[in-house]
Design an enzyme around this catalytic site. Structure first.
Site, short mmCIF file in Angstrom:
data_model
loop_
_atom_site.label_atom_id
_atom_site.label_comp_id
_atom_site.label_asym_id
_atom_site.label_seq_id
_atom_site.Cartn_x
_atom_site.Cartn_y
_atom_site.Cartn_z
N ARG A 123 -5.84 5.25 -37.83
CA ARG A 123 -4.40 5.05 -38.04
C ARG A 123 -4.18 4.48 -39.43
NH1 ARG A 123 -2.95 8.24 -34.49
NH2 ARG A 123 -2.92 7.63 -32.30
N CYS B 40 -17.24 -15.21 -23.28
CA CYS B 40 -17.05 -16.31 -22.34
C CYS B 40 -16.74 -15.82 -20.92
CB CYS B 40 -15.93 -17.22 -22.81
SG CYS B 40 -14.38 -16.33 -23.00
N CYS C 199 -12.64 -19.41 -26.90
CA CYS C 199 -13.75 -20.26 -26.45
C CYS C 199 -14.49 -20.85 -27.63
CB CYS C 199 -14.70 -19.45 -25.58
SG CYS C 199 -15.31 -17.99 -26.41
N ASP D 242 21.37 -32.33 -31.80
CA ASP D 242 22.18 -33.28 -32.56
C ASP D 242 21.52 -33.57 -33.90
OD1 ASP D 242 24.17 -35.03 -33.22
OD2 ASP D 242 23.59 -36.61 -31.82
#
Ligand code: ADP
Ligand code: MG
Length: 658
Positions: free
Chosen positions: A31, A157, A167, A521
């Protein structure tokens, strides 16, 4: 400024199918990959005509959490096998688009995208660029899978979920894993698959790539700061020493670790780094310093040979800023640390060293082409970061451990005091006036808020809830409220300082945005200033627990109308994009040294005006570029406003241009 759609890199790679459905086949297709600031997109490629074909897919870079090499497969077919030396020599036989032996992974939401590059160099370039583009993503992973997900599990793993946590701890930020104790795996002869005979014959062992680390091996970290245990469960840290991580909890505010003497305990995650030889332990290194800040500091110090090493605006590179005096006049030069093809570092002339500290040591003794030898490391006051809570696991604080020393001010919830915890740690204590807060809801939420930890957020240390009034204990910032600070320091501050404040706030907000936590706020009155001038965001999310209609109703006299976008004023619709609006107003407050926004209007007039499309004017000190950042935050439609991640990148770019 780079536009979001311009392509940064284009290459033909092999893409492994992502097998989004269990039944979809595993395949590899060539690709054309195109990288832009925001996306990586892959297309079919028409080799006959040499043209881009139809789009096959894309990944939003915002979602990417990690880009790394992958260890090569045990037994790849020729197409993905590193060419032997003989093959390399015979260039007729092997074309660059025939072989893709260098895999890397782009990890995002639902797992890894595996891509195979034709050369090691190209892989390195892509990883480097990708890391640069995603560097402001706040959810970057600290661990990754060094091997493929194959036959339903990670080879490294054995975890089955594609989005399972990595991992292995990532080593450094310089694009590629450091070489280490790379385990050579014996390669079996090639399978006799139906491949072209020119590459099928059994060849001697191909060169093993040197830049992929073993997935095994202990997870080591190095302390960037000293840390004195607060709790009995904590472990002491000594700057520069190595520690072993014991749990799978990287990225948490507290990590279990073992020191070289075998002592075990919890350490603050933001005090250590996975890098092998972190520059943070050297006093001459100031990571986030910009060119103009460095110049300011070197001039203020005014010492022949003063120097600072800082991150360059080019990703992965470093700059050494040096100050010298010629006939009484101070001059400054910035040298980019160059890297030789053999990965050695040098400055002005080619004196090559394998690490930056060695290079600096050399130039501390030899000017060798620099305007001065590096005599005095100049450093900004680098304060130790706050830990998330006072010791591991303690969010309920014993009020007997607190000493009250002075009153800091009065806020929505009542008096705020300065004090010490166990006679040593400075803290601010909010004594919550009874009836001013929905306490139970807040106490529940506080456990989550404790986990929010960022250098530009005022750290919540804990709460005292066993008595009334309850206390909220936070980090103490000696320069107090930003609004007051701005009003008082008008004469001392230039554009660079103001932008740096905006950048501090934006970094914190980028972090909150990534955690999907709304401030609600944001305003200069809710920011505080540290001893060294760093700005930190405070009171995040607290407005939800205020019991006061004047404050919570958008019609109330205390509602932050001046900081609110139309959708909040009209429909109380809060989002990260309503925080972005407030951030624009906060930038305006910074650039006007604390003026009241829409000074001459009252709240109900402001609602009318803002809905009509009226906006704040350009403050004198704000350049067109700075003002256009503010204006972008005040787009009428929330979706049209930039994210904090993009704002942060833009602000840093403007700072670099100063
Ligand atoms: P509230 O948010 O409850 O309305 P504030 O946080 O605004 O209260 O606190 C009131 C004042 O106390 C602030 O304006 C500031 O001057 C001071 N203050 C609050 N928290 C701190 C802190 N952590 N460090 C230093 N000063 C603080
Ligand atoms: Mg406040």
């Amino acid at each position: 400024m780079a536009t979001a759609t311009a392509s940064i890199l284009e290459s033909i790679f092999l893409k492994r199918s992502q097998q989004k459905r269990k039944t979809s086949p595993l395949n590899y297709k060539k690709r054309l990959f195109v990288l832009t600031e925001t996306k990586i997109t892959y297309y079919e490629y028409d080799f006959e005509r040499g043209r881009r074909g139809s789009k096959k897919g894309s990944v939003d870079l915002e979602k990417v959490i990690c880009v790394e090499c992958v260890e090569p497969e045990e037994n790849p077919p020729p197409e993905r096998q590193i060419p032997t030396r003989e093959e390399f020599a015979d260039t007729e036989q092997i074309s660059i688009i025939e072989r893709f032996p260098y895999p890397f992974q782009i990890m995002y939401d639902d797992g890894p995208l595996y891509v195979f590059a034709p050369t090691e160099d190209l892989r390195k370039r892509w990883i480097h660029q990708l890391k640069h583009v995603i560097r402001f993503n706040s959810d970057l992973a600290q661990k990754f899978h060094p091997r493929f997900h194959q036959d339903g599990q990670y080879v490294c793993c054995a975890q089955t979920a594609k989005n399972a946590m990595g991992c292995q701890v990532l080593r450094n930020a310089n694009g590629i894993l450091k070489s280490g104790s790379s385990q050579r795996r014996s390669r079996k002869p090639l399978p006799s698959a139906p491949y072209d005979s020119s590459v099928k014959s059994v060849k001697p062992l191909p060169p093993v790539p040197s830049n992929v680390d073993s997935p095994l091996g202990p997870q080591k970290v190095v302390a960037m700061y000293d840390f004195t245990p607060i709790n009995s469960q904590d472990l002491e840290l000594h700057k520069g020493e190595e520690y072993l991580l014991l749990d799978e909890c990287s990225g948490q505010p507290w990590l279990r670790a073992r020191d070289k003497n075998g002592q075990e305990g919890y350490i603050p995650g933001n005090y250590v780094t996975e890098a092998q030889d972190p520059l943070e332990i050297y006093e001459w290194y100031s990571k986030n310093m910009t060119r103009s800040q460095a110049e300011q500091l070197l001039r203020a110090e005014d010492k022949e040979g003063g120097f600072i090493v800082r991150d360059s605006s080019k990703a992965g590179k470093y700059t050494v800023s040096v100050y010298a005096k010629s006939s009484g006049e101070g001059i400054i030069r910035h040298y980019v640390v160059c890297e030789s093809p053999s990965n050695q570092y040098y400055l002005a002339e080619k004196h090559l060293y394998t690490s930056i500290p060695e290079l600096i040591t050399y130039h501390q003794h030899n000017a060798a082409g620099l305007i001065s030898r590096l005599k005095y490391p100049v450093c900004s006051v680098r304060s130790t970061p706050s830990t998330a809570g006072l010791g591991y696991g303690s969010w309920e604080i014993d009020p007997k451990d607190l000493t009250f020393l002075k009153e800091l001010g009065n806020g929505q919830f009542g008096v705020v005091k300065y004090g010490k915890w166990r006679g040593q740690h400075e803290v601010a204590i909010k004594m919550v006036k009874e009836g001013s807060m929905s306490e139970d809801e807040f106490i529940e939420e506080a456990k989550c808020m404790m986990k929010l930890s960022h250098e530009n957020l005022v750290q919540l240390y804990g709460v005292c809830t066993k008595q009334r009034p309850i206390f909220i204990i936070t980090e103490y910032l000696s320069n107090g409220c930003l609004l007051t600070y701005l009003k008082e320091s008008r004469s001392r501050m230039g554009r660079g300082d103001l932008l740096s404040m905006c950048s501090n706030v934006c970094a914190a907000m980028n972090y909150l945005e990534a955690k999907q936590f709304l401030h609600r706020d944001l305003a200069a009155r809710n920011c505080l200033v540290a001893e060294d001038g760093t700005v930190k965001v405070s009171d995040f999310g607290l407005s939800r627990y205020v019991l006061d209609d004047e404050y919570t109703s958008s019609l109330g006299s205390k509602f932050p109308v001046r900081w609110s976008p139309p959708e909040v004023l009209l429909y109380s619709k809060f989002s990260s994009k309503s925080d972005v609006w407030s951030f624009g107003v906060l930038m305006w407050e910074i650039f006007t040294f604390g003026k009241m926004p829409y000074e001459r209007f009252n709240n109900s007039e402001i609602v009318d005006q803002v809905i009509k499309g009226v906006r704040l004017y350009r403050p004198q000190l704000a350049t067109e570029k700075v003002y256009s950042v503010m204006v972008s935050c005040w787009e009428e439609k929330a979706d049209d406003r930039p994210s904090f991640r993009n704002l942060q990148a833009t602000i840093l770019e403007i700072m670099e241009e100063l």
